[in-house]
Design a protein around this motif. Structure first.
Motif, PDB file in Angstrom:
ATOM      1  N   ALA A 116      52.433  39.287  46.441  1.00  0.00           N
ATOM      2  CA  ALA A 116      52.538  40.675  46.525  1.00  0.00           C
ATOM      3  C   ALA A 116      51.852  41.690  45.632  1.00  0.00           C
ATOM      4  CB  ALA A 116      54.169  41.173  46.551  1.00  0.00           C
ATOM      5  N   VAL A 117      50.435  41.482  45.637  1.00  0.00           N
ATOM      6  CA  VAL A 117      49.583  42.276  44.780  1.00  0.00           C
ATOM      7  C   VAL A 117      49.890  43.884  45.139  1.00  0.00           C
ATOM      8  CG1 VAL A 117      48.116  40.471  44.165  1.00  0.00           C
ATOM      9  CG2 VAL A 117      47.532  41.959  46.072  1.00  0.00           C
ATOM     10  N   TRP A 118      50.314  44.162  46.235  1.00  0.00           N
ATOM     11  CA  TRP A 118      50.414  45.573  46.644  1.00  0.00           C
ATOM     12  C   TRP A 118      51.473  46.178  45.530  1.00  0.00           C
ATOM     13  CZ3 TRP A 118      52.407  42.125  50.051  1.00  0.00           C
ATOM     14  CH2 TRP A 118      53.820  41.692  49.906  1.00  0.00           C
ATOM     15  N   LYS A 119      52.240  45.466  44.762  1.00  0.00           N
ATOM     16  CA  LYS A 119      52.996  45.727  43.539  1.00  0.00           C
ATOM     17  C   LYS A 119      52.399  46.568  42.503  1.00  0.00           C
ATOM     18  CE  LYS A 119      57.365  43.485  44.374  1.00  0.00           C
ATOM     19  NZ  LYS A 119      58.376  44.599  44.108  1.00  0.00           N
TER      20      LYS A 119
ATOM     21  N   ALA B 131      41.068  46.240  23.364  1.00  0.00           N
ATOM     22  CA  ALA B 131      39.875  46.345  24.280  1.00  0.00           C
ATOM     23  C   ALA B 131      39.843  45.413  25.270  1.00  0.00           C
ATOM     24  CB  ALA B 131      38.674  46.206  23.287  1.00  0.00           C
ATOM     25  N   LYS B 132      40.423  43.983  25.036  1.00  0.00           N
ATOM     26  CA  LYS B 132      40.454  42.876  25.794  1.00  0.00           C
ATOM     27  C   LYS B 132      41.445  43.130  26.931  1.00  0.00           C
ATOM     28  CE  LYS B 132      39.211  39.209  22.375  1.00  0.00           C
ATOM     29  NZ  LYS B 132      39.694  38.228  21.926  1.00  0.00           N
ATOM     30  N   VAL B 133      42.457  43.589  26.517  1.00  0.00           N
ATOM     31  CA  VAL B 133      43.736  43.808  27.591  1.00  0.00           C
ATOM     32  C   VAL B 133      43.116  44.786  28.775  1.00  0.00           C
ATOM     33  CG1 VAL B 133      46.083  44.858  28.089  1.00  0.00           C
ATOM     34  CG2 VAL B 133      45.744  43.204  26.118  1.00  0.00           C
ATOM     35  N   PHE B 134      42.569  45.828  28.107  1.00  0.00           N
ATOM     36  CA  PHE B 134      42.081  46.991  29.113  1.00  0.00           C
ATOM     37  C   PHE B 134      40.987  46.242  29.901  1.00  0.00           C
ATOM     38  CE2 PHE B 134      42.434  50.810  25.719  1.00  0.00           C
ATOM     39  CZ  PHE B 134      43.924  50.679  25.970  1.00  0.00           C
ATOM     40  N   GLU B 135      39.980  45.569  29.232  1.00  0.00           N
ATOM     41  CA  GLU B 135      39.165  44.905  30.394  1.00  0.00           C
ATOM     42  C   GLU B 135      39.772  44.093  31.289  1.00  0.00           C
ATOM     43  OE1 GLU B 135      35.513  41.866  29.842  1.00  0.00           O
ATOM     44  OE2 GLU B 135      35.810  43.064  28.214  1.00  0.00           O
ATOM     45  N   LYS B 136      40.849  43.324  30.855  1.00  0.00           N
ATOM     46  CA  LYS B 136      41.408  42.462  31.793  1.00  0.00           C
ATOM     47  C   LYS B 136      42.124  43.318  32.965  1.00  0.00           C
ATOM     48  CE  LYS B 136      43.705  37.968  32.164  1.00  0.00           C
ATOM     49  NZ  LYS B 136      43.745  36.716  31.412  1.00  0.00           N
ATOM     50  N   ILE B 137      42.708  44.244  32.580  1.00  0.00           N
ATOM     51  CA  ILE B 137      43.351  45.112  33.476  1.00  0.00           C
ATOM     52  C   ILE B 137      42.342  45.752  34.397  1.00  0.00           C
ATOM     53  CG2 ILE B 137      44.688  47.312  33.906  1.00  0.00           C
ATOM     54  CD1 ILE B 137      46.345  46.511  31.460  1.00  0.00           C
ATOM     55  N   LEU B 138      41.407  46.335  33.951  1.00  0.00           N
ATOM     56  CA  LEU B 138      40.270  46.996  34.707  1.00  0.00           C
ATOM     57  C   LEU B 138      39.735  46.051  35.852  1.00  0.00           C
ATOM     58  CD1 LEU B 138      38.809  49.672  35.408  1.00  0.00           C
ATOM     59  CD2 LEU B 138      37.290  49.020  33.395  1.00  0.00           C
ATOM     60  N   THR B 139      39.373  44.852  35.203  1.00  0.00           N
ATOM     61  CA  THR B 139      38.804  43.873  36.232  1.00  0.00           C
ATOM     62  C   THR B 139      39.699  43.504  37.315  1.00  0.00           C
ATOM     63  OG1 THR B 139      37.481  42.950  34.240  1.00  0.00           O
ATOM     64  CG2 THR B 139      37.816  41.680  36.274  1.00  0.00           C
ATOM     65  N   PHE B 140      41.096  43.260  36.881  1.00  0.00           N
ATOM     66  CA  PHE B 140      41.894  42.541  38.148  1.00  0.00           C
ATOM     67  C   PHE B 140      42.083  43.970  38.857  1.00  0.00           C
ATOM     68  CE2 PHE B 140      46.227  42.231  39.449  1.00  0.00           C
ATOM     69  CZ  PHE B 140      46.354  41.206  39.994  1.00  0.00           C
TER      70      PHE B 140
ATOM     71  N   ASP C 114      37.742  44.103  47.368  1.00  0.00           N
ATOM     72  CA  ASP C 114      37.873  43.125  48.490  1.00  0.00           C
ATOM     73  C   ASP C 114      38.298  41.654  48.158  1.00  0.00           C
ATOM     74  OD1 ASP C 114      37.394  45.219  49.862  1.00  0.00           O
ATOM     75  OD2 ASP C 114      35.265  44.966  49.854  1.00  0.00           O
ATOM     76  N   GLU C 115      38.355  41.329  46.936  1.00  0.00           N
ATOM     77  CA  GLU C 115      38.551  39.838  46.683  1.00  0.00           C
ATOM     78  C   GLU C 115      39.879  39.288  46.634  1.00  0.00           C
ATOM     79  OE1 GLU C 115      36.326  38.284  43.080  1.00  0.00           O
ATOM     80  OE2 GLU C 115      35.038  40.253  43.067  1.00  0.00           O
ATOM     81  N   PHE C 116      40.142  38.203  47.318  1.00  0.00           N
ATOM     82  CA  PHE C 116      41.392  37.625  47.452  1.00  0.00           C
ATOM     83  C   PHE C 116      42.113  37.169  46.392  1.00  0.00           C
ATOM     84  CE2 PHE C 116      43.906  34.058  48.803  1.00  0.00           C
ATOM     85  CZ  PHE C 116      45.045  34.676  49.494  1.00  0.00           C
ATOM     86  N   ALA C 117      43.313  37.461  46.085  1.00  0.00           N
ATOM     87  CA  ALA C 117      44.181  37.048  44.993  1.00  0.00           C
ATOM     88  C   ALA C 117      44.884  35.595  45.117  1.00  0.00           C
ATOM     89  CB  ALA C 117      45.201  38.029  44.534  1.00  0.00           C
ATOM     90  N   SER C 118      44.068  34.662  45.005  1.00  0.00           N
ATOM     91  CA  SER C 118      44.327  33.256  45.301  1.00  0.00           C
ATOM     92  C   SER C 118      44.989  32.726  44.141  1.00  0.00           C
ATOM     93  CB  SER C 118      43.248  32.442  45.537  1.00  0.00           C
ATOM     94  OG  SER C 118      42.353  32.229  44.148  1.00  0.00           O
ATOM     95  N   ASP C 119      45.928  31.603  44.514  1.00  0.00           N
ATOM     96  CA  ASP C 119      46.664  30.800  43.251  1.00  0.00           C
ATOM     97  C   ASP C 119      45.879  30.730  41.984  1.00  0.00           C
ATOM     98  OD1 ASP C 119      48.383  30.575  45.326  1.00  0.00           O
ATOM     99  OD2 ASP C 119      48.034  28.240  45.625  1.00  0.00           O
ATOM    100  N   SER C 120      44.644  30.417  42.092  1.00  0.00           N
ATOM    101  CA  SER C 120      43.592  30.191  40.778  1.00  0.00           C
ATOM    102  C   SER C 120      43.620  31.754  40.248  1.00  0.00           C
ATOM    103  CB  SER C 120      42.500  29.805  40.929  1.00  0.00           C
ATOM    104  OG  SER C 120      41.551  30.428  41.924  1.00  0.00           O
TER     105      SER C 120
END
Length: 135
Positions: A77-80, A25-34, A42-48
């Protein structure tokens, strides 16, 4: 086997199963949020952001792929995590996430009408979940 041993064995299986379900459940939530915020959003995947979601090894891999593509460097390369399609319908969604066991999760998505999948392998470090590999 005595009934108390059977009960003990049965509760151990249930405990293991509930721990696994809680982790899933935690992993699903993390993947879905990402995906919602940084892959399809539209959010930028910054270093943090990358440090919050990815192991150092995966972050380095995404950084190298970005630098190989763009001479300015300094990105990931978040397009990956996507299908690679550049045109299509205005659909961006996770359709399903499946636990494959051994820390592997199969993500089914619709990226501009192009259905695709990626397997994300996770690791736990200090109680936090990180994406470790992307296939």
């Amino acid at each position: 086997m005595s009934s108390s041993a059977e009960e003990s064995s049965s509760s151990a299986v249930e405990s293991s199963s509930s721990i696994s379900n809680a982790l899933d459940a935690k992993v699903f939530e993390k993947i879905l949020t990402f995906y919602t915020n940084y892959i399809f959003g539209d959010e930028f995947a910054s270093d943090s952001v990358i440090a919050k979601y990815c192991t150092k090894e995966l972050a380095q891999e995404l950084s190298k792929a970005y630098n190989d593509e763009f001479s300015d460097g300094g990105g990931y390369a978040v397009w990956k995590f996507r299908s690679g399609a550049q045109d299509g319908e205005d659909i961006h969604e996770i359709e399903k996430i499946e636990s494959l066991g051994d820390g592997k999760y199969l993500v089914h998505y619709n990226d501009m009408g192009n259905k695709g999948t990626h397997t994300i392998t996770i690791v736990q470090q200090n109680g936090d979940i990180f994406f470790d590999k992307l296939d």
